[in-house]
Design an enzyme around this catalytic site. Structure first.
Site, PDB file in Angstrom:
ATOM      1  N   GLY A 148      -6.609 -13.869  -4.295  1.00 10.88           N
ATOM      2  CA  GLY A 148      -7.603 -13.197  -5.154  1.00 10.88           C
ATOM      3  C   GLY A 148      -7.373 -13.693  -6.437  1.00 10.88           C
ATOM      4  CG  ASN A 177      -8.250 -14.385   3.154  1.00 15.29           C
ATOM      5  OD1 ASN A 177      -7.602 -15.563   3.778  1.00 15.29           O
ATOM      6  ND2 ASN A 177      -7.901 -13.179   3.075  1.00 15.29           N
ATOM      7  CG  ASN A 238       4.217  -8.443  -0.814  1.00 12.20           C
ATOM      8  OD1 ASN A 238       5.713  -8.325  -1.024  1.00 12.20           O
ATOM      9  ND2 ASN A 238       3.690  -9.519  -0.443  1.00 12.20           N
ATOM     10  CB  CYS A 297      -2.710  -4.282   3.029  1.00  7.49           C
ATOM     11  SG  CYS A 297      -1.331  -4.324   2.408  1.00  7.49           S
ATOM     12  CB  CYS A 357      14.673  -4.776 -18.814  1.00  4.48           C
ATOM     13  SG  CYS A 357      13.822  -3.542 -19.348  1.00  4.48           S
TER      14      CYS A 357
HETATM   15 ZN   LIG Z   1      12.443  -2.915 -17.878  1.00  5.15          ZN
END
Ligand SMILES: [Zn+2]
Length: 376
Positions: A148, A177, A238, A297, A357
């Site tokens: 999509g 789809n 996913n 889903c 991070c």
């Molecule tokens: Zn981060």
């Protein structure tokens, strides 16, 4: 301005002779017209820019020869220069058309004739131009998911002339789809999505190199699959893939253009590990949801146009990143609500304790987490 009819008109051959004797030859066609080629050694300056730029190119006592497509604009250009005090100006009769027809030396532009015509609306934008178009042509973009979000993104990136598109998807086209995955076609139900996408993209723009990777992104292949790309588009369906993508893009320092859709709403952001202030996907979603909390889903619906809107925003951000223009959606989460028809922008600062991070985060290898669904 009225054309001054006492302007000297010369043949292309005479223009070439004078150029070799030291005259300055200026091609006053637009950038997109010159993209396919110009008289060898000519300086390209669109007519409208000539008054502002001429002083940097030639003094008022220089001999200046002007050329355009067929000889009309160059007459006007010569008159403009005359007004500015340039006494020795001449116009090439027949312009570039005659110049090239007579076999006089030309310089190939940055783009071939097909590209110059195909991308002419890009070439008219100074922010793109032939230089930007060449950047797009050299760019390599990986699209994770030919579904999509990947459909509109891939279509517009191919149309824009992004040189290499790598499509990663291990699914086959299903009839359900087609309500939103516009890369595919009814006749191709059952075909690998990557191959179906390649057929559509090649028909749209044969010059784009499409690399079809009919595989699922996994811990074992994620770095080899993504390395060498300039931008990665997250069109995954996913969570495991999204967390893998995030980790790999951070380590490889590749900007990740994130998009997601659910029912009538969607969101977009850009996580760019090259920028110190950029958050990552895990600043937004620190941990994968437990399987029982993730939307199912098969049951979660989505309005067919929704991924179209979000995927095109992802394509827009990708093109901006390649060209280096505008303000990328870094540190901002753009949320779209189709029913209210509103876009809301949320500030998305970097989380100092982010498990992905932050300084305290430790990378301990890629992980294939349990398969759960992220969005339809
Ligand atoms: Zn981060």
């Amino acid at each position: 301005m009225a054309v001054d009819f006492d302007i000297e008109r010369i043949t292309p051959a005479e223009a070439l002779r004078r150029q070799r004797a030291g005259s300055v030859l200026i091609d006053v066609r637009e950038d997109n017209e010159r993209a396919a080629g110009i008289p060898a050694g000519a300086i390209g300056v669109p007519l409208a820019e000539l008054p502002a730029r001429i002083a940097a190119i030639a003094g008022a006592d220089a001999e200046v020869v002007l050329s355009c497509a067929s000889g009309q604009r160059s007459l006007r250009a010569a008159a403009v220069l005359r007004e500015l005090g340039y006494a020795h100006v001449a116009s090439v009769e027949g312009g570039y058309k005659r110049w090239s027809a007579e076999g006089l030396p030309v310089e190939q532009g940055a783009l071939d004739a097909d590209a110059a015509e195909r991308y002419s609306r890009h070439l008219l934008l100074p922010e793109v131009g032939s230089e930007g178009q060449a950047k797009l042509g050299r760019a390599r973009v990986a699209l994770i998911g030919a579904g999509g979000l990947g459909s509109p993104a891939a279509l517009y990136l191919a149309a824009a002339g992004v040189g290499t598109l790598t499509l990663v998807d291990d699914d086959k086209v299903e009839k359900s789809n087609l309500q939103r995955q516009v890369l595919h076609a009814d006749a191709r139900v059952g075909m690998a999505k990557t191959e179906s996408a390649r057929i559509t993209l090649a028909a749209l723009n044969p010059s784009v190199h499409v690399q079809a990777r009919e595989q699922r992104l996994r811990a074992a292949n994620v770095e080899s699959m993504l390395s060498g790309h300039d931008v990665v588009i997250d069109g995954a369906d996913n969570f495991p893939t999204r967390y893998l993508l995030d980790a790999a893009c951070r380590r490889l320092r590749i900007p990740l253009v994130y998009g997601a859709v659910h029912r009538f709403s969607g969101q977009v952001s850009v996580f760019d590990a090259r920028r110190a202030q950029s958050p990552c996907y895990r600043c937004l979603f620190p941990q994968p949801p437990r399987a029982e909390d993730a939307p199912n889903c098969a049951e979660a619906g989505v309005l067919g146009v929704l991924p179209g809107v979000i995927g095109m925003l992802q394509a827009t951000e990708t093109i901006k990143l390649i060209l280096g223009v505008g303000a990328p959606l870094v540190g901002r989460l753009l949320c779209f609500d189709a029913l209210a028809m509103t876009f809301r922008e949320l500030r998305l600062p970097r989380d100092p304790h982010c498990p992905g991070c932050s300084d305290e985060a430790r990378f301990s290898g890629y992980e294939d987490i349990v398969q759960i669904c992220a969005s339809p």
